[in-house]
Design an enzyme around this catalytic site. Structure first.
Site, short mmCIF file in Angstrom:
data_model
loop_
_atom_site.label_atom_id
_atom_site.label_comp_id
_atom_site.label_asym_id
_atom_site.label_seq_id
_atom_site.Cartn_x
_atom_site.Cartn_y
_atom_site.Cartn_z
N ASN A 9 1.03 -1.17 0.03
CA ASN A 9 -0.13 -0.09 -0.01
C ASN A 9 0.83 1.34 0.05
OD1 ASN A 9 -1.70 1.99 0.58
ND2 ASN A 9 -2.46 1.34 2.51
N TRP A 10 0.98 1.85 -1.22
CA TRP A 10 1.89 2.98 -1.32
C TRP A 10 1.41 4.27 -0.52
CZ3 TRP A 10 3.55 3.15 -7.18
CH2 TRP A 10 4.25 1.94 -7.43
N LYS A 11 0.18 4.32 -0.08
CA LYS A 11 -0.42 5.40 0.41
C LYS A 11 -0.27 6.63 -0.39
CE LYS A 11 -0.18 3.03 4.85
NZ LYS A 11 -0.16 3.32 6.22
N HIS A 94 -9.62 1.30 4.76
CA HIS A 94 -8.47 1.28 5.50
C HIS A 94 -8.61 2.23 6.74
CE1 HIS A 94 -4.28 2.55 6.28
NE2 HIS A 94 -3.76 1.22 5.53
N GLU A 96 -6.87 4.76 7.76
CA GLU A 96 -6.69 6.19 7.33
C GLU A 96 -7.91 6.85 6.67
OE1 GLU A 96 -3.00 5.46 5.53
OE2 GLU A 96 -2.07 4.86 7.49
N GLU A 165 -5.42 -4.71 10.48
CA GLU A 165 -4.40 -3.73 10.75
C GLU A 165 -4.77 -3.16 11.94
OE1 GLU A 165 -2.27 -2.54 6.52
OE2 GLU A 165 -3.97 -1.19 7.08
N GLY A 171 2.69 2.19 10.75
CA GLY A 171 3.50 3.33 10.68
C GLY A 171 4.07 3.78 12.27
N SER A 209 3.13 -2.13 10.39
CA SER A 209 4.73 -2.34 10.52
C SER A 209 5.37 -3.59 10.18
CB SER A 209 5.20 -1.81 12.08
OG SER A 209 4.86 -0.66 12.25
N GLY A 230 2.90 -1.22 4.36
CA GLY A 230 2.94 0.21 3.94
C GLY A 230 4.38 0.66 3.81
N GLY A 231 5.09 1.21 4.66
CA GLY A 231 6.43 1.93 4.27
C GLY A 231 7.44 0.93 3.77
P1 13P Z 1 2.90 0.45 7.66
O1 13P Z 1 3.52 -0.75 7.10
O2 13P Z 1 3.70 1.54 7.31
O3 13P Z 1 2.90 0.29 9.18
O4 13P Z 1 1.72 0.61 6.97
C1 13P Z 1 0.63 -0.54 7.06
C2 13P Z 1 -0.59 -0.21 6.51
O5 13P Z 1 -1.47 0.83 6.87
C3 13P Z 1 -0.91 -0.96 5.21
O6 13P Z 1 -1.94 -0.68 4.52
#
Ligand code: 13P
Length: 247
Positions: A9-11, A94, A96, A165, A171, A209, A230-231
């Site tokens: 997930n590149w966000k 998600h 967010e 999640e 994050g 994470s 994510g990251g």
């Molecule tokens: P991180 O891996 O950066 O914690 O993000 C997880 C996430 O929200 C994937 O959708």
């Protein structure tokens, strides 16, 4: 045996140059992965990423879609539009989106339905906040979030992917322990089994994470069928290492 899925997930990250370098790096190092791989990219980059991924084993995904089919919904992107760009999977709900855009369980359920109607797999995200975990409400929260999608989508439910999640792990560098994650995944599996005779083929991903160092242990759990990353999905070496852990 469920084949695992590692989804990035590149966000709201990337640029034309950065996307090209990331995807070319992934494709150069990927070989023949033992798991499914996908990247969920910002909508404006779908055409670019579709072209870069053409003929590859990496599936294209999006991060959100409209709950509506078409019409006067300024700024929204429909499931049919995503489909035109070869999108195979889309994140819905998600944390967010729930947190910053106030998406409700009912809206998330509608979005999942729109995706399913266009042949796109919704990756339904569920997860508790730290306050909810500390109040002992983790199971109640994730079951409520998933129940909305189950009730609205009935027999199609076997076509979804679920992502657990925990909001406090996203994050933050804090990962749920393998035991904490597996425990919630087992709760979700039981809920899916009660809803569908095909529940055992539904992939339940862990996100929060996940990185090259912790992926193998998480992915070894019986009900953890992949990762939503994510990251670490923005770094070629890290994402490839997570994919290799899912073998
Ligand atoms: P991180 O891996 O950066 O914690 O993000 C997880 C996430 O929200 C994937 O959708």
């Amino acid at each position: 045996m469920r084949k695992k899925l590692i989804a990035g997930n590149w966000k709201m990250n990337g640029s034309l140059a950065a996307n090209e370098s990331l995807l070319k790096g992934l494709l150069a190092g990927l070989g023949s992965p033992a798991c499914h791989v996908s990247v969920c990219v910002p909508s404006v980059y779908l055409a670019q990423c579709q072209a870069l991924l053409a003929g590859s084993t990496i599936n294209l995904g999006a991060q959100d879609l409209s709950q509506h089919e078409a019409g006067a919904f300024t700024g929204e992107v429909s499931a049919a539009m995503l489909r035109e760009f070869g999108v195979r999977q889309v994140l819905v709900g998600h944390s967010e989106r729930r947190q910053y855009h106030f998406e409700t369980d009912a809206q998330v359920a509608l979005k999942a339905g729109r995706a399913l109607a266009c042949g796109i797999t919704p990756i339904v995200c569920v997860g508790e906040t730290l306050a909810e975990r500390e109040a002992g409400k983790t199971d109640e929260v994730v079951k409520r979030q998933l129940a909305a999608v189950i009730h609205a989508n009935g027999h199609c439910i076997s076509e979804i992917v679920v992502a657990y999640e925990p909001v406090w792990a996203i994050g933050t560098g804090k990962t749920a322990s393998t035991e904490q994650a597996q425990q919630v995944h087992a709760v979700l599996r039981a809920q899916l089994r009660a809803a569908s005779e095909h529940a055992d083929r539904i992939q339940i991903l862990y996100g929060g994470s996940m990185n090259a160092a912790n992926a193998a242990q998480l992915l070894a759990q019986p009900d953890i069928d992949g990762g939503l990353v994510g990251g670490a999905a923005l770094k070629v070496a890290d994402f490839l290492s997570i994919i290799a852990s899912a073998g």
